[in-house]
Design an enzyme around this catalytic site. Structure first.
Site, short mmCIF file in Angstrom:
data_model
loop_
_atom_site.label_atom_id
_atom_site.label_comp_id
_atom_site.label_asym_id
_atom_site.label_seq_id
_atom_site.Cartn_x
_atom_site.Cartn_y
_atom_site.Cartn_z
N ARG A 85 38.69 38.28 29.53
CA ARG A 85 37.93 39.50 29.73
C ARG A 85 38.39 40.58 28.75
O ARG A 85 37.80 41.66 28.72
CB ARG A 85 38.10 40.00 31.17
CG ARG A 85 36.99 39.51 32.10
CD ARG A 85 37.33 39.97 33.48
NE ARG A 85 36.22 40.15 34.38
CZ ARG A 85 35.82 39.26 35.28
NH1 ARG A 85 36.36 38.08 35.33
NH2 ARG A 85 34.85 39.55 36.12
N ARG A 151 30.84 39.13 49.11
CA ARG A 151 32.17 39.45 48.61
C ARG A 151 32.43 40.94 48.78
O ARG A 151 31.53 41.74 48.56
CB ARG A 151 32.27 39.09 47.12
CG ARG A 151 32.63 37.66 46.88
CD ARG A 151 32.51 37.27 45.44
NE ARG A 151 33.12 38.19 44.49
CZ ARG A 151 33.23 37.96 43.19
NH1 ARG A 151 32.78 36.83 42.68
NH2 ARG A 151 33.78 38.84 42.37
#
Ligand code: AMP
Length: 208
Positions: A85, A151
């Site tokens: 990332r 989530r």
């Protein structure tokens, strides 16, 4: 083949990885999954990680790199989902000799719609969407019968932070792989089936 899937949260990386695993026998290695597993174990490391995830921040590069290297081990037919990332992370796995980086490109509007409707099964492996990819039986996973949940980090406030964090780092990361000539951009706003088929076409081009 060693593959990386890049793209913002909600771009469909997990859905593509899941199908590539089922149909093309790739081993899916999801950084987010690995981190969530550690959190669920309740270890002191897990408690540290939880603080980052709950705020939508990235865990420190060094920790992410160590955990991904452990997960990769000696595998050579895998997909990395959610890793790297940052350019720092990308540089630290240069030794893995990645063959192809697929970048799933989507607009912010599409991301927000997708994340708000995303549901995952309790095992965390199978991904659905209330409108775009519903399960056969409402609220239940088609594959393992477990209950579908949202989530915690798919709540609107955390989504905003995750997107901000993503955008700060993503441009540099995409440039990094473009310069290495292994980047292939796919329109991630298409239907899941079309995205998957396009990814498979790109893999085919690379293999030939
Ligand atoms: P994901 O399931 O890929 O959306 O990841 C969920 C969360 O895990 C992210 O919002 C970050 O907090 C953390 N995370 C996932 N991948 C990485 C990574 N490569 N580096 C650092 N933190 C990560």
């Amino acid at each position: 083949m060693k593959l990386i899937l890049l793209g913002p949260p909600g771009s469909g990386k997990g859905t593509v990885a899941e199908r590539l695993a089922r149909e093309r026998h790739f081993i899916p290695i999801s950084m987010g999954e690995i981190l969530r597993e550690e959190v669920n174990k309740g270890t002191s490391l897990g408690q540290e990680i939880k603080k980052y995830i709950e705020k939508g921040n990235l865990v420190p590069d060094q920790l992410a790199v160590e955990m991904i290297k452990l997960a990769v081990g000696k595998k050579n037919h895998f997909i990395l989902d959610g890793f790297p990332r940052t350019v720092e992370q990308a540089k630290k796995i240069a030794g893995l000799r990645i063959a192809l980086v697929i970048y799933l490109d989507v607009t912010e509007k599409v991301i927000l719609e997708r994340l708000a409707g995303r549901r995952v099964c309790q095992k965390g492996e199978h991904i659905y969407h209330l409108q775009n990819l519903p399960p056969k039986k409402r609220g239940i996973c088609d594959h393992d019968g477990s209950k579908l949940i949202q989530r915690k980090d798919d709540q609107p406030q955390v989504i905003k932070e995750r997107l901000k964090v993503y955008q700060q780092k993503a441009k540099l990361l995409i440039e990094f792989y473009r310069k290495k000539s292994i980047l292939s951009t796919v329109d991630g706003s298409l239907e899941p089936k079309e995205v998957y088929e396009e990814v498979v076409r790109r893999l085919g081009k690379k293999i030939k």
